[in-house]
Design a protein around this motif. Structure first.
Motif, PDB file in Angstrom:
ATOM      1  N   GLY A  12       0.744  -1.002   0.017  1.00  0.00           N
ATOM      2  CA  GLY A  12       0.002  -0.048  -0.014  1.00  0.00           C
ATOM      3  C   GLY A  12       0.774   1.296   0.129  1.00  0.00           C
ATOM      4  O   GLY A  12       1.596   1.422  -0.852  1.00  0.00           O
ATOM      5  N   ASP A  13       0.645   2.326   0.951  1.00  0.00           N
ATOM      6  CA  ASP A  13       1.409   3.240   1.261  1.00  0.00           C
ATOM      7  C   ASP A  13       2.638   3.245   1.989  1.00  0.00           C
ATOM      8  O   ASP A  13       3.364   4.102   2.370  1.00  0.00           O
ATOM      9  N   GLY A  14       2.905   1.876   2.446  1.00  0.00           N
ATOM     10  CA  GLY A  14       3.860   1.657   3.331  1.00  0.00           C
ATOM     11  C   GLY A  14       5.018   0.480   2.869  1.00  0.00           C
ATOM     12  O   GLY A  14       4.977   0.286   1.795  1.00  0.00           O
ATOM     13  N   PHE A  15       5.705  -0.012   3.716  1.00  0.00           N
ATOM     14  CA  PHE A  15       6.585  -1.056   3.663  1.00  0.00           C
ATOM     15  C   PHE A  15       6.202  -2.288   4.808  1.00  0.00           C
ATOM     16  O   PHE A  15       6.092  -2.021   5.841  1.00  0.00           O
ATOM     17  N   GLU A  16       6.757  -3.468   4.350  1.00  0.00           N
ATOM     18  CA  GLU A  16       6.805  -4.350   5.188  1.00  0.00           C
ATOM     19  C   GLU A  16       8.185  -5.513   4.816  1.00  0.00           C
ATOM     20  O   GLU A  16       8.572  -5.583   3.742  1.00  0.00           O
ATOM     21  N   ALA A  17       8.287  -6.440   6.075  1.00  0.00           N
ATOM     22  CA  ALA A  17       9.631  -7.189   6.021  1.00  0.00           C
ATOM     23  C   ALA A  17       9.282  -8.425   6.595  1.00  0.00           C
ATOM     24  O   ALA A  17       8.263  -8.547   7.608  1.00  0.00           O
ATOM     25  N   TRP A  18       9.529  -9.525   6.133  1.00  0.00           N
ATOM     26  CA  TRP A  18       9.565 -10.721   6.867  1.00  0.00           C
ATOM     27  C   TRP A  18      10.740 -11.667   6.713  1.00  0.00           C
ATOM     28  O   TRP A  18      11.655 -11.557   5.963  1.00  0.00           O
ATOM     29  N   LEU A  19      10.701 -12.876   7.573  1.00  0.00           N
ATOM     30  CA  LEU A  19      11.782 -13.667   7.407  1.00  0.00           C
ATOM     31  C   LEU A  19      11.242 -15.168   7.052  1.00  0.00           C
ATOM     32  O   LEU A  19      10.345 -15.454   7.598  1.00  0.00           O
ATOM     33  N   ASP A  20      12.026 -15.749   6.100  1.00  0.00           N
ATOM     34  CA  ASP A  20      11.481 -17.225   5.732  1.00  0.00           C
ATOM     35  C   ASP A  20      11.702 -18.114   6.763  1.00  0.00           C
ATOM     36  O   ASP A  20      10.855 -19.145   7.117  1.00  0.00           O
ATOM     37  N   ASP A  21      12.740 -17.794   7.602  1.00  0.00           N
ATOM     38  CA  ASP A  21      12.974 -18.925   8.798  1.00  0.00           C
ATOM     39  C   ASP A  21      12.663 -17.829  10.160  1.00  0.00           C
ATOM     40  O   ASP A  21      13.105 -16.961  10.622  1.00  0.00           O
ATOM     41  N   PRO A  22      11.517 -18.718  10.818  1.00  0.00           N
ATOM     42  CA  PRO A  22      11.133 -17.855  12.066  1.00  0.00           C
ATOM     43  C   PRO A  22      12.212 -17.760  13.151  1.00  0.00           C
ATOM     44  O   PRO A  22      12.289 -16.891  14.168  1.00  0.00           O
ATOM     45  N   LEU A  23      13.184 -18.595  12.997  1.00  0.00           N
ATOM     46  CA  LEU A  23      14.310 -18.428  13.931  1.00  0.00           C
ATOM     47  C   LEU A  23      15.269 -17.827  13.687  1.00  0.00           C
ATOM     48  O   LEU A  23      16.516 -17.569  14.398  1.00  0.00           O
TER      49      LEU A  23
END
Length: 320
Positions: free
Chosen positions: A148-159
């Protein structure tokens, strides 16, 4: 000369003489920050106050230890996407680029390994602990996207765990120089605990002189770099290390085995137009060692100069 405390957070020292700079000192990112600028006192004072506010904001975004930072929220989200600030997204994207170009010796997901070591108390993790943590190290599993108007990030590996300690100060130094320049300040020096960024030289046209520390005596300088615009950043094994049973352990860890790197470089100093590039490549060039590091530096268009110092304080340098 008067030293005036402002908001109990930093010390502002007015120049008192047009030939001398105004300065400010405060603490952030576990290091002392020093700002220096020539010009109208009111303009400089306002710029320094804005720089302090920016540093507080960056610390709350990039810190690995603050519970509500963007980085901590990514690390503790169990692999789910997390909304992040634009500055965090920009730093993450730049950091992933430095990982990709590091020849396998720099990885921002080393957080799972670095938190096992304690270079103040001399704590060494077991091989089992290291190997377990290394199974969660892979920068390719970090993702950033617009949402949308922002950004997001994530990790494939939860650890997995992101640690931006190898790139954040350069990014911040550039941001502070840009901020002060936008405020109408034309002669700027920013020092983030050794990450030095300058713009505009001195009012008389002379460059700034940046010292390169003597690894055997970090309180003294072994040589200097003269620069009017750009950045000088040093990465040294002496910065954080401890000795146990006659063996020295430095703070720069290898993504291959989780142990301190093996290198003939006691320190490497990089010169570039942007501090982010100095910071982003400094760990890589230190880990590669002097010969391989010099060869690789010559292939990096962002880097304009390198100074290596070995264990005997011999200096090897190269510049474009």
């Amino acid at each position: 000369m008067d030293v005036i405390p402002l908001e109990d957070e930093y010390l502002f020292t007015p120049a008192g003489d047009p030939s001398k700079p105004h300065t400010a000192q405060f603490y952030a990112f576990n290091t002392e920050i020093v700002l220096s600028a020539f010009g109208d006192e009111e303009t400089v004072r306002a710029g320094f106050a804005d720089a302090l506010a920016a540093c507080r904001r960056f610390e709350h975004l990039f810190s690995r230890t603050l519970s509500h930072s963007d980085v901590t929220r990514i690390n503790t989200a169990g692999g789910k996407p997390v909304s992040i600030a634009e500055d965090t997204a920009r730093l993450l994207e730049a950091s992933l680029g430095y990982c990709e170009r590091s020849l396998g010796v720099f990885d921002i997901t080393m957080g799972s390994v670095t938190r096992l070591w304690n270079f103040v108390q001399g704590v060494i993790p077991t091989e089992e602990e290291r190997m377990g943590a290394l199974s969660h190290v892979d920068w390719r599993g970090v993702h950033v996207r617009t949402c949308g108007d922002g950004f997001e990030a994530w990790l494939d590996d939860p650890l997995a765990a992101i640690d931006l300690g190898g790139t954040a100060k350069g990014f911040i130094a550039d941001a502070l120089v840009d901020l002060l320049d936008a405020a109408g300040i034309r002669h700027i020096l920013v020092n983030l605990g050794g990450n030095v960024a300058v713009r505009g030289g001195k009012p008389g046209g002379e460059p700034y002189v940046v010292g390169v520390r003597n690894p055997k005596d970090p309180a003294s300088m072994l040589c200097t770099v003269r620069i009017a615009d750009g950045s000088v950043v040093t990465s040294g094994l002496y910065e954080r290390a401890f000795e146990l049973d006659g063996k020295r352990y430095c703070h720069i860890l290898s993504p291959k085995d989780g142990l301190p790197i093996s290198t003939d470089a006691e320190s490497v100093t990089l010169i570039a137009a942007r501090s982010a590039d100095c910071d982003g490549f400094s760990t890589t060039l230190c880990a590669l060692g002097i010969e391989d590091g010099l060869a690789y530096a010559k292939t990096l268009p962002e880097i304009t100069g390198v100074v290596y110092i070995d264990a005997e304080n011999n200096v090897r340098s190269w510049s474009r």
